[in-house]
Every structure is written in C-alpha cells, then in structure tokens.
Design a protein around this motif. Structure first.
Motif, short mmCIF file in Angstrom:
data_model
loop_
_atom_site.label_atom_id
_atom_site.label_comp_id
_atom_site.label_asym_id
_atom_site.label_seq_id
_atom_site.Cartn_x
_atom_site.Cartn_y
_atom_site.Cartn_z
N VAL A 40 0.84 -1.20 0.00
CA VAL A 40 0.00 0.00 0.00
C VAL A 40 0.88 1.26 0.00
O VAL A 40 0.59 2.22 -0.72
CB VAL A 40 -0.99 0.00 1.19
CG1 VAL A 40 -1.74 1.31 1.28
CG2 VAL A 40 -1.97 -1.16 1.06
N VAL A 41 1.95 1.24 0.77
CA VAL A 41 2.88 2.38 0.76
C VAL A 41 3.48 2.54 -0.63
O VAL A 41 3.55 3.65 -1.17
CB VAL A 41 3.98 2.21 1.83
CG1 VAL A 41 5.10 3.23 1.65
CG2 VAL A 41 3.38 2.32 3.23
N SER A 42 3.90 1.43 -1.24
CA SER A 42 4.45 1.49 -2.60
C SER A 42 3.43 2.01 -3.60
O SER A 42 3.76 2.82 -4.47
CB SER A 42 4.91 0.10 -3.04
OG SER A 42 5.90 -0.39 -2.18
N THR A 43 2.20 1.56 -3.46
CA THR A 43 1.14 2.02 -4.36
C THR A 43 0.93 3.52 -4.20
O THR A 43 0.80 4.25 -5.19
CB THR A 43 -0.17 1.25 -4.07
OG1 THR A 43 0.07 -0.15 -4.23
CG2 THR A 43 -1.28 1.68 -5.01
N ALA A 44 0.91 3.99 -2.96
CA ALA A 44 0.73 5.43 -2.72
C ALA A 44 1.86 6.23 -3.36
O ALA A 44 1.63 7.29 -3.96
CB ALA A 44 0.63 5.71 -1.22
N ILE B 224 3.68 5.38 -5.93
CA ILE B 224 3.57 5.32 -7.40
C ILE B 224 2.39 6.16 -7.88
O ILE B 224 2.46 6.80 -8.92
CB ILE B 224 3.46 3.86 -7.86
CG1 ILE B 224 4.82 3.19 -7.68
CG2 ILE B 224 2.98 3.76 -9.30
CD1 ILE B 224 4.83 1.72 -7.93
N TRP B 225 1.31 6.18 -7.12
CA TRP B 225 0.13 6.94 -7.51
C TRP B 225 0.31 8.44 -7.31
O TRP B 225 -0.36 9.23 -7.98
CB TRP B 225 -1.10 6.48 -6.72
CG TRP B 225 -1.65 5.17 -7.16
CD1 TRP B 225 -1.13 4.30 -8.08
CD2 TRP B 225 -2.85 4.56 -6.69
NE1 TRP B 225 -1.93 3.19 -8.20
CE2 TRP B 225 -3.00 3.33 -7.36
CE3 TRP B 225 -3.82 4.93 -5.76
CZ2 TRP B 225 -4.07 2.47 -7.14
CZ3 TRP B 225 -4.88 4.08 -5.53
CH2 TRP B 225 -5.01 2.86 -6.22
N HIS B 226 1.16 8.85 -6.40
CA HIS B 226 1.29 10.27 -6.06
C HIS B 226 1.57 11.16 -7.28
O HIS B 226 0.92 12.19 -7.45
CB HIS B 226 2.34 10.47 -4.97
CG HIS B 226 2.38 11.86 -4.45
ND1 HIS B 226 3.28 12.79 -4.93
CD2 HIS B 226 1.62 12.50 -3.53
CE1 HIS B 226 3.08 13.94 -4.31
NE2 HIS B 226 2.08 13.79 -3.46
N PRO B 227 2.53 10.81 -8.15
CA PRO B 227 2.75 11.68 -9.32
C PRO B 227 1.58 11.66 -10.31
O PRO B 227 1.41 12.60 -11.08
CB PRO B 227 4.00 11.11 -9.98
CG PRO B 227 4.57 10.13 -9.04
CD PRO B 227 3.52 9.76 -8.06
N ILE B 228 0.79 10.61 -10.29
CA ILE B 228 -0.32 10.48 -11.23
C ILE B 228 -1.53 11.26 -10.73
O ILE B 228 -2.14 12.03 -11.47
CB ILE B 228 -0.69 8.99 -11.42
CG1 ILE B 228 0.50 8.22 -11.97
CG2 ILE B 228 -1.91 8.84 -12.33
CD1 ILE B 228 0.37 6.71 -11.86
N ASN B 229 -1.89 11.04 -9.46
CA ASN B 229 -3.04 11.72 -8.87
C ASN B 229 -2.82 11.80 -7.36
O ASN B 229 -2.88 10.79 -6.66
CB ASN B 229 -4.33 10.94 -9.19
CG ASN B 229 -5.57 11.67 -8.77
OD1 ASN B 229 -5.72 12.04 -7.60
ND2 ASN B 229 -6.47 11.90 -9.71
N LYS B 230 -2.56 13.01 -6.90
CA LYS B 230 -2.24 13.20 -5.48
C LYS B 230 -3.40 12.81 -4.57
O LYS B 230 -3.20 12.24 -3.50
CB LYS B 230 -1.84 14.65 -5.23
CG LYS B 230 -0.49 14.99 -5.82
CD LYS B 230 -0.16 16.45 -5.64
CE LYS B 230 1.14 16.87 -6.24
NZ LYS B 230 1.66 16.19 -7.38
#
Length: 170
Positions: free
Chosen positions: A117-121, A123-129
């Motif tokens: 979940v931390v890794s997903t967050a 990776i997702w941060h630059p796509i959609n904060k």
C-alpha cells in the motif's frame, strides 16, 4: 462518475463477498469469547469501516485509471498491477485469518500488504495526489488490523498472555 467508476468502487468488495460465501461456516465465533480483545471494536464496526475503506480505495484506483487515459495499456500496468496484487493479498488475509485460523501467517501477509500500500501510494502520487492521499485511511486501517492480528497471534503462542476466564464469586 461514470459506470467505470462504480465498477472500480465495487471491485474491492468482490473478494470479501466471495470469501464470506465460501467460508461462512468456518468463520462464526472464532474470535469471540475469551479470545476477544478488550480494545477490539465490535464486528459490525469493523465491517462498516472495512466497507468504507474498500470503497475509498476503489475510488482512488478509478482516479488513477482515469488520469492515465482509461482503457487498458502499458501506462496502467505498474500502478494498477500493483493495486491488483495488493487487493489479492488483502483478500488472502481474510482467508488466512477467518478460514485457516492462522493469525501468524495472516500477520505476515498484513505486513506485506502494508508495504504494498505504501508502494502504491508512492507510485500513484505523481499520477493523482488525491488518489495517493485516499490510501492513508487504508494504512491506518491496516495498522489497527495488524495490531489485532498480532495480539491474537501472540496469545496463541504464549498462553500466559491469553485472557483468563474470570471466576464467578458466589
């Protein structure tokens, strides 16, 4: 929100529903009675929180999917592939905990899930904060469930830590 959004919101609920359908005979009463921790929330509260969090996480995945152009393709492979693995591990924890009754193995999977979940967050941060931020309640939820699972695992290994039945005085 389009039909795809509703599908993304409902998808995380598929695993718990299937786990319940196939294993409901093995679930009843396993963590009740003397095994119940005094600080453990009621089952219905846990169910309500899990439902809300799965819906929020599903919506977050929809935001990522939408921002990457929708459809299927290579740009979606890592962000949503990691999410799919995380979802599968989450469903596996339910089976390990409620059906196999192995809190130790469930705890290991929860720790793996926490990292995913931390890794997903990240990776997702630059796509959609917003999508990345919507994973924070999930991390809090995993912290609570990991603590509950740890205590059940510890109590199963160390009988000294198990709650003792109280004696009734006459």
């Amino acid at each position: 929100m389009r039909l795809q959004g509703a599908i993304f919101v409902l998808l995380p609920h598929l695993g718990p529903i299937l786990v319940w359908l196939f294993t409901r005979d093995h679930m009843s009463g396993w963590c009740e009675g003397p095994r119940m921790l005094s600080w453990c929330p009621f089952y219905k509260v846990l169910l309500l929180v899990q439902t809300a969090i799965y819906s929020v996480v599903g919506y977050a995945s929809y935001l990522v999917w939408k921002d990457l152009g929708g459809g299927l393709g290579w740009p979606l492979a890592l962000p949503l592939g990691l999410y799919a693995v995380q979802l599968t591990i989450s469903w596996t924890v339910l089976v390990l905990f409620f059906t196999v009754h192995n809190p130790g193995l469930a705890l290991l999977h929860l720790l793996l899930l926490y990292g995913l979940v931390v890794s997903t967050a990240l990776i997702w941060h630059p796509i959609n904060k917003l999508a990345a931020l919507l994973l924070l309640p999930y991390l809090a939820w995993l912290t609570v469930t990991s603590a509950l699972t740890y205590h059940l695992w510890r109590d199963s290994l160390c009988p000294v830590h198990q709650p003792q039945p109280t004696e009734k005085s006459d």
